[in-house]
Motif scaffolding. Structure first.
Motif, short mmCIF file in Angstrom:
data_model
loop_
_atom_site.label_atom_id
_atom_site.label_comp_id
_atom_site.label_asym_id
_atom_site.label_seq_id
_atom_site.Cartn_x
_atom_site.Cartn_y
_atom_site.Cartn_z
N THR A 74 -5.81 37.50 -10.73
CA THR A 74 -5.88 37.50 -9.28
C THR A 74 -6.48 36.17 -8.83
N ARG A 75 -6.60 35.97 -7.55
CA ARG A 75 -7.19 34.76 -6.99
C ARG A 75 -8.39 35.13 -6.12
N ASN A 76 -9.46 34.35 -6.21
CA ASN A 76 -10.61 34.60 -5.34
C ASN A 76 -10.38 33.89 -4.00
N ASP A 77 -11.39 33.88 -3.14
CA ASP A 77 -11.25 33.31 -1.80
C ASP A 77 -10.91 31.83 -1.81
N THR A 78 -11.30 31.13 -2.86
CA THR A 78 -11.01 29.69 -2.94
C THR A 78 -9.70 29.40 -3.66
N GLY A 79 -9.03 30.44 -4.13
CA GLY A 79 -7.76 30.28 -4.83
C GLY A 79 -7.90 30.14 -6.33
N ASN A 98 3.13 40.05 -9.71
CA ASN A 98 1.84 39.99 -10.40
C ASN A 98 1.86 39.04 -11.58
N GLU A 99 0.65 38.55 -11.92
CA GLU A 99 0.49 37.67 -13.07
C GLU A 99 -0.47 38.34 -14.05
N TYR A 100 -0.23 38.12 -15.35
CA TYR A 100 -1.01 38.80 -16.38
C TYR A 100 -1.43 37.83 -17.47
N ALA A 101 -2.51 38.19 -18.16
CA ALA A 101 -2.99 37.42 -19.30
C ALA A 101 -3.32 38.38 -20.43
N VAL A 102 -3.06 37.93 -21.66
CA VAL A 102 -3.43 38.68 -22.85
C VAL A 102 -4.44 37.83 -23.60
N LYS A 134 -4.65 28.63 -18.59
CA LYS A 134 -4.70 27.50 -19.51
C LYS A 134 -5.00 26.21 -18.76
N THR A 135 -4.39 26.03 -17.60
CA THR A 135 -4.63 24.84 -16.80
C THR A 135 -6.08 24.80 -16.30
N THR A 136 -6.62 25.95 -15.94
CA THR A 136 -7.97 26.02 -15.39
C THR A 136 -9.05 26.01 -16.46
N PHE A 137 -8.86 26.79 -17.53
CA PHE A 137 -9.92 26.99 -18.52
C PHE A 137 -9.63 26.42 -19.91
N GLY A 138 -8.39 26.10 -20.22
CA GLY A 138 -8.02 25.68 -21.57
C GLY A 138 -7.58 26.87 -22.39
N ASP A 139 -7.70 26.76 -23.72
CA ASP A 139 -7.22 27.81 -24.62
C ASP A 139 -8.20 28.98 -24.78
N PRO A 160 -8.36 31.28 -10.17
CA PRO A 160 -7.94 32.49 -10.87
C PRO A 160 -9.12 33.30 -11.39
N GLU A 161 -8.96 34.61 -11.34
CA GLU A 161 -9.95 35.55 -11.88
C GLU A 161 -9.19 36.62 -12.65
N LEU A 162 -9.87 37.26 -13.59
CA LEU A 162 -9.26 38.34 -14.37
C LEU A 162 -9.74 39.68 -13.85
N GLU A 163 -8.81 40.60 -13.77
CA GLU A 163 -9.10 41.94 -13.26
C GLU A 163 -8.60 42.96 -14.27
#
Length: 100
Positions: free
Chosen positions: A67-72, A45-49, A16-21, A74-77
């Motif tokens: 998850t986090r990429n090399d720059t930190g 671990n962190e999760y998103a629905v 939410k902080t990175t992309f919004g709703d 967030p990415e979804l896996e």
């Protein structure tokens, strides 16, 4: 995977902080917009629905690991482990259950 209960889920706001709703997921052929329904951590671990912004017939929510990429960033896996997916889905179901 460790056995978790609803009390173990801690709300987070990484996406939410990175992309919004809404989150746009892209693959090689297309992109699609999803609405962020919930974010939470369970243990390490962190999760998103997410739910499709324009759902097709009988289309349900999707559960992802954050998850986090090399720059930190967030990415979804996709969660490939059936037991992990089931645990996270059950916790989300408990979060949203209406017992009225």
């Amino acid at each position: 995977m460790q056995i978790y209960q609803l009390k173990d889920a801690k709300p987070i706001d990484v996406l939410k902080t990175t992309f919004g709703d809404e989150v746009v997921l892209e693959d090689e052929e297309s992109s699609r917009t999803y609405v962020l329904l919930a974010e939470f951590s369970l243990g390490p671990n962190e999760y998103a629905v997410l739910a499709p912004a324009e759902p097709q017939k009988d289309e349900a929510e999707s559960v992802f690991r954050i998850t986090r990429n090399d720059t930190g960033a967030p990415e979804l896996e996709t969660i490939l482990d059936d037991e992990e997916w089931e645990t996270v889905s059950e916790i989300y179901d408990e979060m949203t259950a209406d017992f009225d």
